[in-house]
Motif scaffolding. Structure first.
Motif, short mmCIF file in Angstrom:
data_model
loop_
_atom_site.label_atom_id
_atom_site.label_comp_id
_atom_site.label_asym_id
_atom_site.label_seq_id
_atom_site.Cartn_x
_atom_site.Cartn_y
_atom_site.Cartn_z
N SER A 71 40.38 44.20 12.93
CA SER A 71 40.73 44.77 14.25
C SER A 71 42.30 45.11 14.04
O SER A 71 42.52 45.14 13.02
CB SER A 71 41.22 43.29 14.81
OG SER A 71 42.31 42.24 14.34
N GLU A 103 42.46 34.27 10.66
CA GLU A 103 41.38 34.23 11.07
C GLU A 103 41.22 33.93 12.69
O GLU A 103 41.98 32.76 12.37
CB GLU A 103 40.25 33.72 10.29
CG GLU A 103 38.63 34.06 10.60
CD GLU A 103 37.80 32.89 10.01
OE1 GLU A 103 37.17 32.67 8.72
OE2 GLU A 103 38.39 31.46 10.54
N THR A 150 39.57 31.73 15.53
CA THR A 150 38.24 31.81 16.61
C THR A 150 38.84 31.36 17.52
O THR A 150 39.43 30.36 17.46
CB THR A 150 37.46 30.31 15.62
OG1 THR A 150 37.61 30.45 14.22
CG2 THR A 150 36.38 30.10 16.01
N GLU A 154 33.54 32.82 18.18
CA GLU A 154 33.17 34.08 17.63
C GLU A 154 34.58 34.04 16.73
O GLU A 154 35.95 34.13 17.18
CB GLU A 154 33.87 34.89 18.86
CG GLU A 154 32.19 35.22 19.51
CD GLU A 154 32.40 35.93 21.76
OE1 GLU A 154 31.53 35.85 21.84
OE2 GLU A 154 33.95 35.96 21.54
N GLN A 155 35.14 35.04 15.78
CA GLN A 155 36.01 34.62 15.03
C GLN A 155 36.35 36.68 14.58
O GLN A 155 35.25 37.38 14.87
CB GLN A 155 35.41 34.15 14.07
CG GLN A 155 35.18 32.89 13.46
CD GLN A 155 35.31 32.57 12.42
OE1 GLN A 155 34.34 33.21 11.53
NE2 GLN A 155 35.25 31.31 12.02
N THR A 156 37.79 36.46 14.74
CA THR A 156 38.02 37.75 14.47
C THR A 156 39.26 37.86 13.60
O THR A 156 40.01 36.83 13.82
CB THR A 156 38.71 39.02 15.51
OG1 THR A 156 37.64 38.19 16.55
CG2 THR A 156 39.32 39.93 15.51
N TYR A 183 42.71 39.56 12.20
CA TYR A 183 43.80 40.01 11.50
C TYR A 183 44.78 40.36 10.61
O TYR A 183 44.83 39.24 10.19
CB TYR A 183 45.13 39.42 13.11
CG TYR A 183 44.01 39.16 14.06
CD1 TYR A 183 44.24 40.83 14.98
CD2 TYR A 183 43.25 38.13 15.09
CE1 TYR A 183 43.12 40.59 16.75
CE2 TYR A 183 42.45 37.95 15.73
CZ TYR A 183 42.79 39.09 17.24
OH TYR A 183 42.15 39.39 18.00
#
Ligand code: FAD
Ligand code: NAD
Length: 484
Positions: free
Chosen positions: A2, A131, A133, A138-140, A142
């Motif tokens: 992201s 990371e 959650t 759901e994990q994103t 940055y």
């Protein structure tokens, strides 16, 4: 992958949200990650302080103090009140309203300053990646140029007293009792035990405080701690020192549940039964599951993120601030660290003065201190002078019917530089701040003594204590100057 930020902050308590606002003010693209959500999934900013700490506890302290004033203190002013009753539900609703207003306010400040709010649990990975959650799992990932860890702290649990519903609670549960417990047990005579014990004692609970140490408030100046113990005893707090809780058991059903505490002291083993029990034996850093093994940040032996005086961790461009690092667990300490780090990231040379952080216990009267206390100076072999002034000699304190307590000023025996100030008395938290400023500017007790204070004010007690250091107090007979 992201979006990339200049600064990513993990935790939106007073350390994290203040750091975020300052970073944004300094022109950096900033995001703050927070995992705390309400039952509708909306983020709750402000951390422990705004949600379950400083603010709600002070709301209850103020409500319960007004109750005591109305019930016991109005009469002396000639005011009679027929029947004083406390509506606990209304008191709790007021507290919640203040919390909602303030936590919502942080959201507004984030928007106004351009801070992005990211909801979820952050974990620091290697190479300045985080990371996140979310509630749905759901994990994103940055990434950022700089990362500030501000994940805060949680209450310490002790094996003999596990939390049980609303019967055996930590500080958060103690802010939520829906009725005044008749018999309230408190484990730990620290800041939380004294503040929250006071709230419920004022409303009518019989409060017993079980403290492991033999000494009461060992970190507070010895004169003030002694006076504090006397005052609390008079207020009905039964503080039992040198007690070791060995077991607790909850029995009964519904509202009739009670908790029996077994403990030992110098005279043997004992047990006592309470309607509610608060466990408040300290807080610990929330550092577990926050750091990937290869992130480069190290912890000390007590689980605090290891940092230097500038809050730099062992990983380059990764900082940590607030309760998760060494030092007193205080909102104002964390916030100032947040500002310092933001400014250092922006290239400034800001450094906070760790020797000048005030402490306060918001009981009534308040207890507040700054700098060194007498026992610390004695132990260090530092020569000092002491001046004290009692609130009983203050015209303003008399007018307010608030004459309990004193101001104790300590200055260097040779240079007269102020080393510390220790207060038990009305508005002690605000009074001590005057001395914090004086110390920050390197003032001597004579500097304070030569300063003009408005009359009649409680602040005059600070002035008189400074005068008393040199034996020149005006409104008490001076003792020969006390030097060590
Ligand atoms: P916190 O306020 O604990 O905030 C940390 C935030 O990080 C939390 O919102 C948490 O949800 C979030 N977080 C943690 N891990 C993650 C993760 N992995 N990902 C995303 N988010 C995460 N101090 C005072 O100075 N004055 C007082 O009067 C006072 N009264 C208090 C009364 C009580 C009852 C209590 C419990 C504490 C009190 N304190 C007081 C202490 C004060 O609340 C703390 O020192 C202060 O909140 C610490 O700020 P912080 O930002 O470091 O941590
Ligand atoms: P604390 O460290 O102030 O006090 C804990 C007390 O519990 C100590 O006196 C300790 O000796 C005692 N204790 C420890 N283990 C025990 C055991 N097994 N049995 C009996 N006693 C035991 O911690 P706290 O009151 O839980 O507060 C936690 C933190 O929150 C503090 O560091 C404080 O700085 C912060 N806080 C600040 C304020 C404020 O600034 N006014 C208010 C509340 C909390």
């Amino acid at each position: 992958m992201s979006e990339k930020y200049q600064v990513l902050i993990i935790g939106a308590g007073p350390a994290g949200y203040v750091a975020a606002i300052r970073c944004a003010q300094l022109g950096m693209k900033t995001a703050c990650i927070e995992k705390w959500v309400d039952n509708k999934g909306a983020v709750k900013l402000g951390g422990t302080c705004l949600n379950v700490g400083c603010i709600p506890s002070k709301a209850l302290l103020d409500s319960s103090h007004k109750f005591v004033e109305a019930k016991h203190d109005f009469d002396i002013h000639g005011i009679s009140v027929d029947e004083v009753k406390m509506d606990v539900a209304k008191m709790l609703a007021r507290k919640e309203k203040i919390v909602t207003q303030l936590t919502g306010g942080i959201g507004g400040l984030f928007k106004a300053n351009g801070v992005t709010s990211i909801v979820g649990k952050g974990k620091l990975l290697a190479n300045k990646q985080v990371e996140v959650t979310n509630e749905a799992g759901e994990q994103t990932i940055y990434h950022a140029d700089h990362i500030i860890i501000a994940a805060g702290s949680v209450p310490v649990a002790i094996p003999p007293a596990p939390l049980v519903d609303d019967v055996v609670v930590d500080s958060t549960g103690a802010l939520e009792f829906t009725a005044v417990p008749k018999r309230l047990g408190v484990i730990g005579a620290g800041v939380i035990g004294l503040e929250l014990g006071s709230v419920w004692a004022r409303l009518g609970a019989k409060v017993t405080v079980l403290e492991a140490l033999d000494e009461f408030l060992p970190a507070v100046d010895m004169t003030i701690a002694k006076e504090t113990k006397k005052v609390f005893k008079k207020q009905g707090l039964d503080i039992r020192l040198g007690t070791r809780v060995t077991a607790t058991s909850v029995t009964g059903e519904g509202d009739a549940r009670e908790v029996t505490v077994e403990y030992s002291d110098a005279s043997g083993t004992k047990s006592e039964t309470f309607d509610k029990l608060i466990v408040c034996v300290g807080r610990r850093p929330l550092s577990e599951s926050l750091l990937a093994p290869d992130c480069g940040v190290t912890l000390d032996e007590r689980g605090f993120v290891f940092v230097n005086e500038q809050c730099e961790t062992d990983a380059r461009d990764v900082y940590a601030v607030g309760d998760i690092v060494r030092g007193p667990m205080l909102a104002h300490k964390g916030s100032e660290e947040g500002v310092m780090v933001a400014e250092r990231i922006a290239g400034k040379k800001t450094q906070i003065n760790y020797d000048n952080i005030p402490g306060v216990i918001y009981t009534h009267p308040e207890i507040a201190w700054i700098g060194k206390n007498e026992q610390e100076l004695k132990a260090a072999g530092h020569d000092y002078k002491v001046g004290t002034f009692p609130f009983s000699a203050s015209g303003r304190a008399m007018a307010a019917n608030e004459t309990t307590g004193m101001v104790k000023m300590i200055a260097d025996a040779t240079t007269d530089r102020i080393l510390g100030c220790h207060i038990i008395g009305p508005s002690a938290a605000d009074l001590v701040q005057q001395v914090v400023i004086a110390i920050e500017f390197g003032a001597s007790s004579e500097d304070l003594a030569l300063t003009v204070f408005s009359h009649p004010t409680l602040s005059e007690t600070v002035h008189e204590a400074a005068l008393a250091v040199a034996g020149h107090a005006i409104h008490i007979p001076n003792k020969p100057p006390r030097k060590k």
